[in-house]
Structures are given as C-alpha cells and as structure tokens.
Write a protein that holds these residues in place. Structure first.
Motif, PDB file in Angstrom:
ATOM      1  N   SER A 130       0.830  -1.207  -0.070  1.00 24.66           N
ATOM      2  CA  SER A 130       0.113  -0.146  -0.077  1.00 24.66           C
ATOM      3  C   SER A 130       0.788   1.127   0.085  1.00 24.66           C
ATOM      4  O   SER A 130       0.362   2.389  -0.383  1.00 24.66           O
ATOM      5  CB  SER A 130      -1.052  -0.056   1.285  1.00 24.66           C
ATOM      6  N   LYS A 131       2.138   1.290   0.607  1.00 27.21           N
ATOM      7  CA  LYS A 131       2.866   2.170   0.340  1.00 27.21           C
ATOM      8  C   LYS A 131       3.577   2.607  -1.015  1.00 27.21           C
ATOM      9  O   LYS A 131       4.280   3.605  -1.073  1.00 27.21           O
ATOM     10  CB  LYS A 131       4.230   2.149   1.609  1.00 27.21           C
ATOM     11  N   ILE A 132       3.510   1.753  -1.957  1.00 25.22           N
ATOM     12  CA  ILE A 132       4.098   1.971  -3.387  1.00 25.22           C
ATOM     13  C   ILE A 132       2.907   1.815  -4.214  1.00 25.22           C
ATOM     14  O   ILE A 132       2.591   0.381  -4.706  1.00 25.22           O
ATOM     15  CB  ILE A 132       5.312   0.732  -3.513  1.00 25.22           C
ATOM     16  N   PRO A 133       2.208   2.814  -4.564  1.00 28.34           N
ATOM     17  CA  PRO A 133       0.990   2.662  -5.228  1.00 28.34           C
ATOM     18  C   PRO A 133       1.256   2.165  -6.699  1.00 28.34           C
ATOM     19  O   PRO A 133       0.125   1.899  -7.356  1.00 28.34           O
ATOM     20  CB  PRO A 133       0.362   4.235  -5.052  1.00 28.34           C
ATOM     21  N   SER A 134       2.327   2.409  -7.525  1.00 24.22           N
ATOM     22  CA  SER A 134       2.397   2.141  -8.745  1.00 24.22           C
ATOM     23  C   SER A 134       3.654   1.463  -9.046  1.00 24.22           C
ATOM     24  O   SER A 134       4.538   1.472  -8.398  1.00 24.22           O
ATOM     25  CB  SER A 134       2.305   3.663  -9.778  1.00 24.22           C
ATOM     26  N   TRP A 135       3.696   0.607 -10.338  1.00 22.16           N
ATOM     27  CA  TRP A 135       4.700  -0.009 -10.830  1.00 22.16           C
ATOM     28  C   TRP A 135       5.746   1.057 -11.044  1.00 22.16           C
ATOM     29  O   TRP A 135       6.860   0.650 -10.812  1.00 22.16           O
ATOM     30  CB  TRP A 135       4.682  -0.799 -12.021  1.00 22.16           C
ATOM     31  N   GLU A 136       5.609   2.314 -11.998  1.00 24.55           N
ATOM     32  CA  GLU A 136       6.747   3.214 -11.874  1.00 24.55           C
ATOM     33  C   GLU A 136       7.460   3.432 -10.682  1.00 24.55           C
ATOM     34  O   GLU A 136       8.455   3.632 -10.580  1.00 24.55           O
ATOM     35  CB  GLU A 136       6.020   4.322 -12.625  1.00 24.55           C
ATOM     36  N   GLU A 137       6.742   3.832  -9.570  1.00 25.57           N
ATOM     37  CA  GLU A 137       7.248   4.136  -8.262  1.00 25.57           C
ATOM     38  C   GLU A 137       8.032   3.105  -7.651  1.00 25.57           C
ATOM     39  O   GLU A 137       9.075   3.476  -7.132  1.00 25.57           O
ATOM     40  CB  GLU A 137       6.244   4.982  -7.512  1.00 25.57           C
ATOM     41  N   LEU A 138       7.663   1.764  -7.995  1.00 25.05           N
ATOM     42  CA  LEU A 138       8.479   0.927  -7.712  1.00 25.05           C
ATOM     43  C   LEU A 138       9.820   0.752  -8.054  1.00 25.05           C
ATOM     44  O   LEU A 138      10.944   0.575  -7.339  1.00 25.05           O
ATOM     45  CB  LEU A 138       7.823  -0.581  -7.847  1.00 25.05           C
ATOM     46  N   PHE A 139       9.985   1.020  -9.123  1.00 24.56           N
ATOM     47  CA  PHE A 139      11.359   1.072  -9.849  1.00 24.56           C
ATOM     48  C   PHE A 139      11.935   2.369 -10.005  1.00 24.56           C
ATOM     49  O   PHE A 139      13.063   2.496 -10.460  1.00 24.56           O
ATOM     50  CB  PHE A 139      11.183   0.485 -11.226  1.00 24.56           C
ATOM     51  N   THR A 140      11.266   3.645  -9.401  1.00 28.64           N
ATOM     52  CA  THR A 140      11.928   4.898  -9.521  1.00 28.64           C
ATOM     53  C   THR A 140      12.365   5.477  -8.031  1.00 28.64           C
ATOM     54  O   THR A 140      13.351   6.358  -8.011  1.00 28.64           O
ATOM     55  CB  THR A 140      11.136   5.668 -10.216  1.00 28.64           C
ATOM     56  N   LEU A 141      11.884   5.140  -7.203  1.00 30.35           N
ATOM     57  CA  LEU A 141      12.017   5.614  -5.755  1.00 30.35           C
ATOM     58  C   LEU A 141      13.179   5.328  -5.187  1.00 30.35           C
ATOM     59  O   LEU A 141      13.594   4.271  -5.155  1.00 30.35           O
ATOM     60  CB  LEU A 141      10.604   5.384  -4.667  1.00 30.35           C
ATOM     61  N   ASN A 142      13.789   6.392  -5.116  1.00 26.27           N
ATOM     62  CA  ASN A 142      15.320   6.246  -4.033  1.00 26.27           C
ATOM     63  C   ASN A 142      15.095   5.706  -2.571  1.00 26.27           C
ATOM     64  O   ASN A 142      13.934   5.689  -2.179  1.00 26.27           O
ATOM     65  CB  ASN A 142      16.158   7.262  -4.354  1.00 26.27           C
ATOM     66  N   SER A 143      16.070   5.553  -1.973  1.00 23.44           N
ATOM     67  CA  SER A 143      16.155   5.040  -0.388  1.00 23.44           C
ATOM     68  C   SER A 143      15.444   6.191   0.267  1.00 23.44           C
ATOM     69  O   SER A 143      14.673   5.771   1.172  1.00 23.44           O
ATOM     70  CB  SER A 143      17.480   4.758   0.001  1.00 23.44           C
ATOM     71  N   ASN A 144      15.821   7.346   0.185  1.00 24.48           N
ATOM     72  CA  ASN A 144      15.129   8.225   0.835  1.00 24.48           C
ATOM     73  C   ASN A 144      13.750   8.397   0.623  1.00 24.48           C
ATOM     74  O   ASN A 144      12.797   8.503   1.829  1.00 24.48           O
ATOM     75  CB  ASN A 144      15.866   9.507   0.800  1.00 24.48           C
ATOM     76  N   GLN A 145      13.353   8.667  -0.529  1.00 25.04           N
ATOM     77  CA  GLN A 145      11.804   8.378  -1.008  1.00 25.04           C
ATOM     78  C   GLN A 145      11.008   7.132  -0.398  1.00 25.04           C
ATOM     79  O   GLN A 145       9.969   7.188   0.236  1.00 25.04           O
ATOM     80  CB  GLN A 145      11.661   8.474  -2.404  1.00 25.04           C
ATOM     81  N   LEU A 146      11.608   6.082  -0.303  1.00 29.99           N
ATOM     82  CA  LEU A 146      11.160   4.793   0.137  1.00 29.99           C
ATOM     83  C   LEU A 146      11.075   4.986   1.682  1.00 29.99           C
ATOM     84  O   LEU A 146       9.982   4.461   2.259  1.00 29.99           O
ATOM     85  CB  LEU A 146      11.917   3.534  -0.212  1.00 29.99           C
ATOM     86  N   ARG A 147      11.966   5.641   2.290  1.00 31.72           N
ATOM     87  CA  ARG A 147      11.888   5.871   3.749  1.00 31.72           C
ATOM     88  C   ARG A 147      10.592   6.819   4.057  1.00 31.72           C
ATOM     89  O   ARG A 147      10.161   6.648   4.920  1.00 31.72           O
ATOM     90  CB  ARG A 147      12.991   6.485   4.362  1.00 31.72           C
ATOM     91  N   ASP A 148      10.605   7.836   3.476  1.00 31.36           N
ATOM     92  CA  ASP A 148       9.363   8.746   3.499  1.00 31.36           C
ATOM     93  C   ASP A 148       8.011   8.119   3.383  1.00 31.36           C
ATOM     94  O   ASP A 148       7.081   8.547   3.919  1.00 31.36           O
ATOM     95  CB  ASP A 148       9.456   9.959   2.542  1.00 31.36           C
ATOM     96  N   ALA A 149       8.111   6.980   2.346  1.00 32.93           N
ATOM     97  CA  ALA A 149       6.868   6.351   2.259  1.00 32.93           C
ATOM     98  C   ALA A 149       6.479   5.371   3.215  1.00 32.93           C
ATOM     99  O   ALA A 149       5.368   4.905   3.423  1.00 32.93           O
ATOM    100  CB  ALA A 149       6.967   5.526   0.840  1.00 32.93           C
ATOM    101  N   GLY A 150       7.419   5.203   4.311  1.00 32.64           N
ATOM    102  CA  GLY A 150       7.253   4.395   5.330  1.00 32.64           C
ATOM    103  C   GLY A 150       7.781   2.970   5.003  1.00 32.64           C
ATOM    104  O   GLY A 150       7.540   1.892   6.095  1.00 32.64           O
ATOM    105  N   ILE A 151       8.905   2.739   4.373  1.00 42.04           N
ATOM    106  CA  ILE A 151       9.398   1.321   4.231  1.00 42.04           C
ATOM    107  C   ILE A 151      10.602   1.462   5.260  1.00 42.04           C
ATOM    108  O   ILE A 151      11.507   1.894   5.217  1.00 42.04           O
ATOM    109  CB  ILE A 151       9.959   1.139   2.748  1.00 42.04           C
ATOM    110  N   GLU A 152      10.407   0.522   6.296  1.00 45.78           N
ATOM    111  CA  GLU A 152      11.310   0.527   7.470  1.00 45.78           C
ATOM    112  C   GLU A 152      11.519  -0.947   7.922  1.00 45.78           C
ATOM    113  O   GLU A 152      10.553  -1.828   7.396  1.00 45.78           O
ATOM    114  CB  GLU A 152      10.814   1.373   8.579  1.00 45.78           C
ATOM    115  N   PRO A 153      12.738  -1.244   8.136  1.00 42.62           N
ATOM    116  CA  PRO A 153      14.036  -0.535   8.496  1.00 42.62           C
ATOM    117  C   PRO A 153      14.723  -0.448   7.349  1.00 42.62           C
ATOM    118  O   PRO A 153      14.210  -0.751   6.254  1.00 42.62           O
ATOM    119  CB  PRO A 153      14.884  -1.389   9.619  1.00 42.62           C
ATOM    120  N   ALA A 154      15.942   0.372   7.408  1.00 47.55           N
ATOM    121  CA  ALA A 154      16.628   0.275   6.241  1.00 47.55           C
ATOM    122  C   ALA A 154      17.142  -0.771   5.365  1.00 47.55           C
ATOM    123  O   ALA A 154      17.055  -0.854   4.297  1.00 47.55           O
ATOM    124  CB  ALA A 154      17.973   1.220   6.529  1.00 47.55           C
TER     125      ALA A 154
END
Length: 247
Positions: free
Chosen positions: A66-90
């Motif tokens: 639910s934190k990665i709503p699209s296929w494009e975002e899955l392959f374009t978000l960098n580590s900081n953006q994934l963290r902001d989306a709530g993907i934890e831990p590092a």
C-alpha cells in the motif's frame, strides 16, 4: 586586413571569445549519467503488479504494497523516498532496491520469464518438437531440450513449453519460439523439473504447474550463531563461565 591585425583588433578579440571552444570534462559526463534514471522495466505475465512482485521477493515485503501505489514508483523511488513512504527498517529498503535491480536486468526467479500465465498460474509441459524448430539447433540448443531418447520420434526433440494451466495438448506451429526458462530442466526424459513446480494430475508426470507464492524469490538470510562473528568468542566464553558456575 592581415590575420595578425585581425587578432589584435577589438573585433578579433570579441570573435575569439564568441567562438571559444567549450571543453566538457569527464566528471561532467559522469554526473549526467548518474542523474539519468534507469528505464522502468515492463511487468511480466507472472509479475503483473507491485503486490505480486513484493509477494515473490518475500521478507514480508507484501505488507508494504500500500506504500508503493504504482509500478513506476516501485522502480524509481530512491532510498530516501522509500523511507518517507514508510518502508522501514533500512535493511528492507536495501533489499527491495537490490531485488528490483535484478528484475530490471532480467534476472528473474522461477516463473518470471513465463509468457502464458492465468491468474498467477502457469503450466510447463514436456513435448516433442521438430529439431529445426525456432529456438533449437542440432549442435547446441538454446532451450531446455533432449535430442536422444528410446521413445523419441525421428527428427524430433523434447522441449519444455509454457501453456495455460488448463491446457491438455500442445501443437507446434512454425510461428512458435521454443525458449529456455530459467531454473527449469527436463528430468528423466519426460518430466519438467524446477523449484515450486507441482505435478499436474492426469499428465503422467509430463506436465506441472507453477503459481505465485510468498517468498519464491526470497534471498534467505544467514542464521547468526552465538551472536554472529564479531561477538561469537565473547558469547561462547560467557556460556562456558555460566556452565562452570552451575556445575
């Protein structure tokens, strides 16, 4: 006006500044490459969406869908953006980035390169095809095939083909391309063999199905013993002292 006079004149100096050659440093070129986003790979029939991809790579990443709503975002978000989306831990972010790069480069787990998939299920069947079939050669084969068998028809080879899960027959056509499927091979001359394959009932072992399952492509983590390499001696010494005290 002579060339020397032209160079010494105000007009000549202005022209020299205007047409001064521009040099592009290697560092600048490298920075351009670094800032260029890699292409977003297309989904495959076995991996059509974000939920399926996260399910396949395991480590409970499917809970993050639910934190990665699209296929494009899955392959374009960098580590900081994934963290902001709530993907934890590092370590989860690092794992996701590593697995998506493998997918981007066409390094699929079992089933990822299949073409005919229905509702996450596909069939692999061992069939006879002409030796000159597309994708096969007499000397070396590109697909998983067998060219010698007591039950093999003359001029034919056995190969693994991908069919719909409910298909019962296969008829080779000139337009068909026999391809090699990663992690799959022919066993005992007639059985498709590979991870997560389930024999298909009524096929006498010549066909099997594969379906999307949690953790099929997961990279298993090593198990720490006595606290891992750094603390192993300390932990073991402590255990021995405790055992002596108890004795």
């Amino acid at each position: 006006m002579s060339v020397m006079a032209m160079r010494n004149s105000p007009l000549g100096s202005w022209a020299a500044r205007l047409f001064k050659p521009v040099s592009i440093s290697n560092q600048y070129i490298r920075s351009l490459h670094k800032n260029t986003r890699p292409p977003v790979p297309s989904p495959t029939p076995f991996v059509p969406d974000v939920q399926t991809f996260l399910t396949l790579i395991g480590r409970e990443m499917s809970k993050q869908a639910s934190k990665i709503p699209s296929w494009e975002e899955l392959f374009t978000l960098n580590s900081n953006q994934l963290r902001d989306a709530g993907i934890e831990p590092a370590r989860q972010r690092r794992y996701l980035i590593r697995k998506r790069e493998k997918f981007r480069n066409g390094l699929y787990g079992p089933g990822g390169d299949l073409d005919t998939v229905v509702d996450g299920v596909a069939q692999l069947r061992v069939v006879e095809v002409p030796i000159n079939a597309r994708g096969l050669t007499n000397g070396g084969t590109k697909a998983a095939v067998q060219t010698s068998s007591a039950t093999l028809s003359p001029g034919m080879a056995k190969a693994i083909v991908n069919l719909a899960p409910d298909a019962t027959t296969y008829q080779y056509g000139k337009k068909h391309l026999i391809k090699k499927f990663a992690h799959m091979k022919i066993h005992r001359g007639c059985q498709p063999m590979g991870p997560f394959l389930q024999p298909l009932k009524g096929s006498n072992g010549t066909a099997a199905t594969i379906s999307v399952q949690e953790g099929m492509w997961e990279d298993k983590r090593g198990q720490k013993v006595d606290g891992g390499e750094r603390r192993r001696r300390e932990v073991q010494n402590k255990k021995r002292l405790d055992e002596r005290k108890k004795a």
